[in-house]
Design a protein around this motif. Structure first.
Motif, mmCIF file in Angstrom:
data_model
loop_
_atom_site.group_PDB
_atom_site.id
_atom_site.type_symbol
_atom_site.label_atom_id
_atom_site.label_comp_id
_atom_site.label_asym_id
_atom_site.label_seq_id
_atom_site.Cartn_x
_atom_site.Cartn_y
_atom_site.Cartn_z
ATOM 1 N N PHE A 147 0.843 -1.202 0.000
ATOM 2 C CA PHE A 147 0.000 0.000 0.000
ATOM 3 C C PHE A 147 0.883 1.260 0.000
ATOM 4 O O PHE A 147 0.707 2.157 -0.830
ATOM 5 N N ALA A 148 1.814 1.286 0.932
ATOM 6 C CA ALA A 148 2.665 2.476 1.055
ATOM 7 C C ALA A 148 3.563 2.611 -0.183
ATOM 8 O O ALA A 148 3.767 3.709 -0.705
ATOM 9 N N ARG A 149 4.057 1.473 -0.646
ATOM 10 C CA ARG A 149 4.961 1.515 -1.791
ATOM 11 C C ARG A 149 4.235 2.020 -3.045
ATOM 12 O O ARG A 149 4.782 2.777 -3.838
ATOM 13 N N ARG A 150 3.008 1.607 -3.191
ATOM 14 C CA ARG A 150 2.225 2.064 -4.348
ATOM 15 C C ARG A 150 2.081 3.585 -4.335
ATOM 16 O O ARG A 150 2.237 4.252 -5.362
ATOM 17 N N ILE A 151 1.792 4.149 -3.181
ATOM 18 C CA ILE A 151 1.604 5.604 -3.077
ATOM 19 C C ILE A 151 2.938 6.320 -3.301
ATOM 20 O O ILE A 151 3.000 7.326 -4.028
ATOM 21 N N VAL A 152 3.999 5.796 -2.726
ATOM 22 C CA VAL A 152 5.317 6.430 -2.889
ATOM 23 C C VAL A 152 5.726 6.417 -4.365
ATOM 24 O O VAL A 152 6.252 7.406 -4.892
ATOM 25 N N GLU A 153 5.469 5.309 -5.048
ATOM 26 C CA GLU A 153 5.935 5.196 -6.435
ATOM 27 C C GLU A 153 5.040 5.953 -7.404
ATOM 28 O O GLU A 153 5.511 6.481 -8.410
ATOM 29 N N GLU A 154 3.747 6.027 -7.092
ATOM 30 C CA GLU A 154 2.846 6.723 -8.014
ATOM 31 C C GLU A 154 2.854 8.239 -7.790
ATOM 32 O O GLU A 154 2.651 9.007 -8.731
ATOM 33 N N PHE A 155 3.125 8.654 -6.566
ATOM 34 C CA PHE A 155 3.088 10.089 -6.239
ATOM 35 C C PHE A 155 4.360 10.494 -5.482
ATOM 36 O O PHE A 155 4.291 10.984 -4.344
ATOM 37 N N PRO A 156 5.524 10.298 -6.086
ATOM 38 C CA PRO A 156 6.778 10.482 -5.331
ATOM 39 C C PRO A 156 6.985 11.894 -4.805
ATOM 40 O O PRO A 156 7.711 12.078 -3.827
ATOM 41 N N ASP A 157 6.329 12.876 -5.436
ATOM 42 C CA ASP A 157 6.523 14.271 -5.017
ATOM 43 C C ASP A 157 5.459 14.763 -4.043
ATOM 44 O O ASP A 157 5.426 15.946 -3.699
ATOM 45 N N ARG A 158 4.569 13.857 -3.617
ATOM 46 C CA ARG A 158 3.494 14.287 -2.717
ATOM 47 C C ARG A 158 3.346 13.345 -1.522
ATOM 48 O O ARG A 158 2.246 13.136 -1.028
ATOM 49 N N VAL A 159 4.456 12.776 -1.101
ATOM 50 C CA VAL A 159 4.399 11.872 0.061
ATOM 51 C C VAL A 159 5.310 12.379 1.179
ATOM 52 O O VAL A 159 6.333 13.020 0.938
ATOM 53 N N LEU A 160 4.896 12.080 2.397
ATOM 54 C CA LEU A 160 5.624 12.458 3.605
ATOM 55 C C LEU A 160 5.692 11.232 4.507
ATOM 56 O O LEU A 160 4.856 10.325 4.396
ATOM 57 N N TRP A 161 6.666 11.243 5.405
ATOM 58 C CA TRP A 161 6.777 10.135 6.361
ATOM 59 C C TRP A 161 6.972 10.696 7.763
ATOM 60 O O TRP A 161 7.646 11.717 7.935
ATOM 61 N N GLY A 162 6.393 10.010 8.735
ATOM 62 C CA GLY A 162 6.608 10.418 10.123
ATOM 63 C C GLY A 162 6.556 9.221 11.053
ATOM 64 O O GLY A 162 5.966 8.185 10.720
ATOM 65 N N THR A 163 7.170 9.391 12.214
ATOM 66 C CA THR A 163 7.193 8.287 13.196
ATOM 67 C C THR A 163 5.832 8.049 13.840
ATOM 68 O O THR A 163 5.524 6.953 14.264
ATOM 69 N N ASP A 164 5.035 9.139 13.966
ATOM 70 C CA ASP A 164 3.815 9.155 14.785
ATOM 71 C C ASP A 164 4.119 8.993 16.278
ATOM 72 O O ASP A 164 3.224 8.698 17.063
ATOM 73 N N TRP A 165 5.383 9.193 16.650
ATOM 74 C CA TRP A 165 5.692 9.171 18.088
ATOM 75 C C TRP A 165 4.830 10.229 18.790
ATOM 76 O O TRP A 165 4.603 11.282 18.201
ATOM 77 N N PRO A 166 4.324 9.994 19.970
ATOM 78 C CA PRO A 166 4.428 8.834 20.858
ATOM 79 C C PRO A 166 3.350 7.786 20.641
ATOM 80 O O PRO A 166 3.015 7.057 21.587
ATOM 81 N N HIS A 167 2.820 7.701 19.423
ATOM 82 C CA HIS A 167 1.942 6.586 19.026
ATOM 83 C C HIS A 167 0.682 6.468 19.873
ATOM 84 O O HIS A 167 0.454 5.436 20.529
ATOM 85 N N PRO A 168 -0.164 7.507 19.860
ATOM 86 C CA PRO A 168 -1.371 7.447 20.692
ATOM 87 C C PRO A 168 -2.284 6.284 20.336
ATOM 88 O O PRO A 168 -2.429 5.940 19.170
ATOM 89 N N ASN A 169 -2.871 5.719 21.372
ATOM 90 C CA ASN A 169 -3.972 4.754 21.217
ATOM 91 C C ASN A 169 -3.612 3.431 20.576
ATOM 92 O O ASN A 169 -4.498 2.738 20.083
ATOM 93 N N LEU A 170 -2.364 3.061 20.546
ATOM 94 C CA LEU A 170 -2.075 1.712 20.061
ATOM 95 C C LEU A 170 -2.582 0.725 21.116
ATOM 96 O O LEU A 170 -2.489 0.977 22.311
ATOM 97 N N LYS A 171 -3.118 -0.371 20.648
ATOM 98 C CA LYS A 171 -3.739 -1.321 21.584
ATOM 99 C C LYS A 171 -2.925 -2.603 21.714
ATOM 100 O O LYS A 171 -3.006 -3.308 22.711
ATOM 101 N N ASP A 172 -2.168 -2.910 20.664
ATOM 102 C CA ASP A 172 -1.550 -4.227 20.612
ATOM 103 C C ASP A 172 -0.110 -4.222 21.127
ATOM 104 O O ASP A 172 0.277 -5.021 21.970
ATOM 105 N N HIS A 173 0.679 -3.302 20.602
ATOM 106 C CA HIS A 173 2.087 -3.230 21.015
ATOM 107 C C HIS A 173 2.603 -1.827 20.728
ATOM 108 O O HIS A 173 2.019 -1.093 19.924
#
Ligand SMILES: O=C(O)/C=C(\CC(=O)C(=O)O)C(=O)O
Length: 312
Positions: free
Chosen positions: A246-272
């Motif tokens: 999913f992520a790779r498709r977006i990065v490759e199709e729209f390489p000039d309109r993608v951003l990445w972030g850690t999402d630290w401190p990761h609110p509301n994760l339930k599993d790990h």
């Protein structure tokens, strides 16, 4: 890194604290990389959580965020207002003020915000507002109010960040496509990654980006989207494999309109709670060449958040 605290607030039952002692990433991010999606929480004793919040987190301070930035090899941050602070942007703005120009922000504002308040936020480094449509996180705000806000922030050169679940895109389409600014989607519109990457749900998201050149996407949060894992823990170098197509498709199709972030401190994760070092090691699985990595981590966020530093 120091350990999370909670102050006088009581955390939501089952709350997972952010990971202390993240590993050093094996993937070295390009010089000048931007963590374009992260938050600060409080500390609650200094910046109380909002009465209307839907969760109470552990504290996650600006000092802890910037220590993580340095540890992971990033140069800058985009601090996104978290819903636990409602429209009280003080903790986020305070983080920007202490960053020496190395952080920009995305605020939450209400219709009553004054021009002076917007100007002050701009001076502090805010460059966008966030409209959240995830029902477990916020109460409903009428669309006319949001459009009014979008029209007010447009002259400042700000953009709108939208957060929604994939199933809600059809209903929100008309609203999103009338927004007058650049529009940045959080976490690829939260696809259900157990569905095919070329199935109708994700195709609609791709169409949204293809037909609207003002729409950008964060290809972040595999730890939130993954169903099958494996988790980014214990040195796992091939984490969250179900999110990669999913992520790779977006990065490759729209390489000039993608951003990445850690999402630290990761609110509301339930599993790990992921090891943030291993989350950085996820990046080369979705941006597979140095050119794509440079755009994702440096060129794109710089263009959107520090355009004055980008030549030409
Ligand atoms: O951190 C994120 O992007 C995602 C969140 C939290 C959030 O958006 C917020 O509190 O503002 C979530 O899915 O719970």
């Amino acid at each position: 890194m120091s350990k999370p605290t909670t102050g006088d607030f009581t955390k939501t039952p089952g709350w997972l604290d952010w990971y202390t002692g993240p590993s050093k990433p094996r993937f070295q991010v390009p010089a000048g990389s931007v963590d374009a999606h992260c938050h600060v929480f409080g500390p609650g004793a200094e910046f109380p959580y909002a009465p209307e919040r839907k969760y109470t987190p552990c504290d996650a301070s600006k000092a802890q965020l910037y220590a993580l930035r340095d540890h992971l090899g990033f140069a800058r941050n985009v601090v996104v207002q978290a819903t636990c602070h409602g429209a009280d942007n003080r903790a986020m703005v305070d983080a920007l003020a202490s960053s020496g120009g190395k952080a920009r922000g995305v605020a939450t504002v209400k219709r009553g915000v004054s021009d002076e308040e917007l100007q002050a936020m701009h001076a502090a480094g805010v460059r966008g507002v966030r409209f959240n449509f995830v029902k477990r996180l916020v109460d409903f705000t009428p669309k006319e109010e949001l459009i009014e806000i979008a029209n007010r922030i447009k002259p400042l050169g700000w953009h709108v960040v939208i957060y929604f679940e994939a199933v809600d895109l059809p209903e929100l389409w008309d609203f999103f496509t009338t927004l007058p600014t650049d529009v940045v989607v959080d976490h690829m519109g939260r696809p259900d990654v157990s569905q095919p990457v070329d199935g109708p749900e994700f195709e609609l998201f791709v169409k949204f980006m293809r037909e609207h050149p003002n729409v950008w996407s964060k290809v972040s949060c595999p730890e939130r989207l993954s169903v099958t894992g494996p988790k980014a823990l214990n040195g796992e170098q091939n984490a969250y494999t179900d999110v990669i197509p999913f992520a790779r498709r977006i990065v490759e199709e729209f390489p000039d309109r993608v951003l990445w972030g850690t999402d630290w401190p990761h609110p509301n994760l339930k599993d790990h709670m992921p090891d943030d070092g291993l989350l950085v090691d996820f990046i080369p699985h979705i941006a597979t060449t140095p050119e794509l990595q440079q755009k994702l981590l440096v060129d794109n966020p710089m263009r959107l958040y520090w355009p004055e530093e980008v030549k030409g």
